[in-house]
Design a protein around this motif. Sequence first.
Motif, PDB file in Angstrom:
ATOM      1  N   THR A 164     -52.906 -74.667  66.181  1.00 23.80           N
ATOM      2  CA  THR A 164     -51.572 -74.620  66.782  1.00 23.80           C
ATOM      3  C   THR A 164     -50.773 -73.436  66.254  1.00 23.80           C
ATOM      4  O   THR A 164     -50.124 -72.720  67.028  1.00 23.80           O
ATOM      5  N   GLU A 165     -50.812 -73.210  64.956  1.00 20.33           N
ATOM      6  CA  GLU A 165     -50.079 -72.081  64.366  1.00 20.33           C
ATOM      7  C   GLU A 165     -50.595 -70.746  64.916  1.00 20.33           C
ATOM      8  O   GLU A 165     -49.806 -69.838  65.175  1.00 20.33           O
ATOM      9  N   PHE A 166     -51.889 -70.630  65.095  1.00 16.77           N
ATOM     10  CA  PHE A 166     -52.477 -69.418  65.669  1.00 16.77           C
ATOM     11  C   PHE A 166     -51.930 -69.188  67.085  1.00 16.77           C
ATOM     12  O   PHE A 166     -51.525 -68.077  67.439  1.00 16.77           O
ATOM     13  N   ILE A 167     -51.900 -70.240  67.877  1.00 16.78           N
ATOM     14  CA  ILE A 167     -51.424 -70.128  69.259  1.00 16.78           C
ATOM     15  C   ILE A 167     -49.931 -69.808  69.293  1.00 16.78           C
ATOM     16  O   ILE A 167     -49.483 -68.991  70.102  1.00 16.78           O
ATOM     17  N   ILE A 168     -49.154 -70.409  68.417  1.00 15.15           N
ATOM     18  CA  ILE A 168     -47.720 -70.098  68.353  1.00 15.15           C
ATOM     19  C   ILE A 168     -47.520 -68.623  68.023  1.00 15.15           C
ATOM     20  O   ILE A 168     -46.659 -67.960  68.610  1.00 15.15           O
ATOM     21  N   THR A 169     -48.326 -68.084  67.131  1.00 15.25           N
ATOM     22  CA  THR A 169     -48.248 -66.652  66.819  1.00 15.25           C
ATOM     23  C   THR A 169     -48.522 -65.819  68.063  1.00 15.25           C
ATOM     24  O   THR A 169     -47.843 -64.821  68.316  1.00 15.25           O
ATOM     25  N   LEU A 170     -49.510 -66.219  68.859  1.00 17.89           N
ATOM     26  CA  LEU A 170     -49.814 -65.502  70.104  1.00 17.89           C
ATOM     27  C   LEU A 170     -48.623 -65.538  71.057  1.00 17.89           C
ATOM     28  O   LEU A 170     -48.259 -64.515  71.645  1.00 17.89           O
ATOM     29  N   ILE A 171     -48.014 -66.713  71.212  1.00 19.12           N
ATOM     30  CA  ILE A 171     -46.864 -66.858  72.116  1.00 19.12           C
ATOM     31  C   ILE A 171     -45.698 -65.977  71.636  1.00 19.12           C
ATOM     32  O   ILE A 171     -45.085 -65.253  72.416  1.00 19.12           O
ATOM     33  N   GLU A 172     -45.418 -66.048  70.356  1.00 14.47           N
ATOM     34  CA  GLU A 172     -44.285 -65.293  69.800  1.00 14.47           C
ATOM     35  C   GLU A 172     -44.524 -63.781  69.890  1.00 14.47           C
ATOM     36  O   GLU A 172     -43.600 -63.020  70.178  1.00 14.47           O
ATOM     37  N   ASN A 173     -45.749 -63.347  69.650  1.00  7.24           N
ATOM     38  CA  ASN A 173     -46.068 -61.914  69.784  1.00  7.24           C
ATOM     39  C   ASN A 173     -45.905 -61.454  71.229  1.00  7.24           C
ATOM     40  O   ASN A 173     -45.441 -60.345  71.489  1.00  7.24           O
ATOM     41  N   GLU A 174     -46.271 -62.299  72.178  1.00  7.26           N
ATOM     42  CA  GLU A 174     -46.103 -61.980  73.605  1.00  7.26           C
ATOM     43  C   GLU A 174     -44.621 -61.821  73.928  1.00  7.26           C
ATOM     44  O   GLU A 174     -44.237 -60.888  74.636  1.00  7.26           O
ATOM     45  N   LYS A 175     -43.799 -62.742  73.411  1.00 14.37           N
ATOM     46  CA  LYS A 175     -42.353 -62.642  73.642  1.00 14.37           C
ATOM     47  C   LYS A 175     -41.796 -61.333  73.098  1.00 14.37           C
ATOM     48  O   LYS A 175     -40.984 -60.681  73.751  1.00 14.37           O
ATOM     49  N   LYS A 176     -42.230 -60.946  71.895  1.00 14.01           N
ATOM     50  CA  LYS A 176     -41.761 -59.691  71.279  1.00 14.01           C
ATOM     51  C   LYS A 176     -42.180 -58.492  72.113  1.00 14.01           C
ATOM     52  O   LYS A 176     -41.412 -57.540  72.282  1.00 14.01           O
ATOM     53  N   ASN A 177     -43.393 -58.524  72.639  1.00 14.76           N
ATOM     54  CA  ASN A 177     -43.897 -57.407  73.448  1.00 14.76           C
ATOM     55  C   ASN A 177     -43.159 -57.263  74.776  1.00 14.76           C
ATOM     56  O   ASN A 177     -43.133 -56.188  75.355  1.00 14.76           O
TER      57      ASN A 177
END
Length: 174
Positions: A159-172
Motif C-alpha cells: 500500500t505504501e508503495f502504491i501511495i508513493t506512485l499516486i503522490e508522484n503522479e500528482k506532483k508530475n
Amino acid sequence: MNRKPYILGICAANSGSGKTYIIERLIPELKKRGYSVSVIKHAHHNFDIDKPGKDSFKIRESGAKQTLIFNASRSALITESENKDFDLNKALEQINEPTDIILVEGLKTMSIPKIEIYREKISNELLYNKDKNIIGVISDVGIKSDIPCFDFIKMDKITEFIITLIENEKKNLT
C-alpha cells in the motif's frame, strides 16, 4: 474529472495467482488512507452481469448498444462491442467518478505500469524479466530483483508503495 487518476495494472503469468485477492485487500487499505479506488477487471470469457429473464437483460439481448441499469445506490453500464476489440483508453473514459487510482486487473500485455503477482506453485514464469512496464513484484517467495519486491501478505508495504506512485503522479501533473 479535475485530476488524472494513476493507472496501475495488477498482472500475473497465470490465472489463479491472486490478482483479485490482492486487489480486494488493497482497496480498503487505500481507502483507510483517504484514497479513492476504481477497478477495471478483464474477463477472459463471456460474462453477464444481469440475469436472463430480467428486463435489462432482454433489452440488451434485443440489440441495445448500451444498457445502463441503476437504482438509488448502484449502477452498471453494459456496452456491446461489435468489433470484438478492447480499448483500455475507452474503458478508462467510462470511469466517470473522480478517483485517485484505477487498478486494472489482468491485461498483462498492456503498456501501463504494472505490479506482477508471482506465486511459486502457480506461476509458470516471472514476467518482469521481459516487461519493462512491471514496476514491482508481489510474491510468496523471496525474489532478487532491481525492482521493488513485496511479500504476498505484507499489505502495508504494498500500500505504501502504491501511495508513493499516486503522490508522484500528482506532483508530475502540477
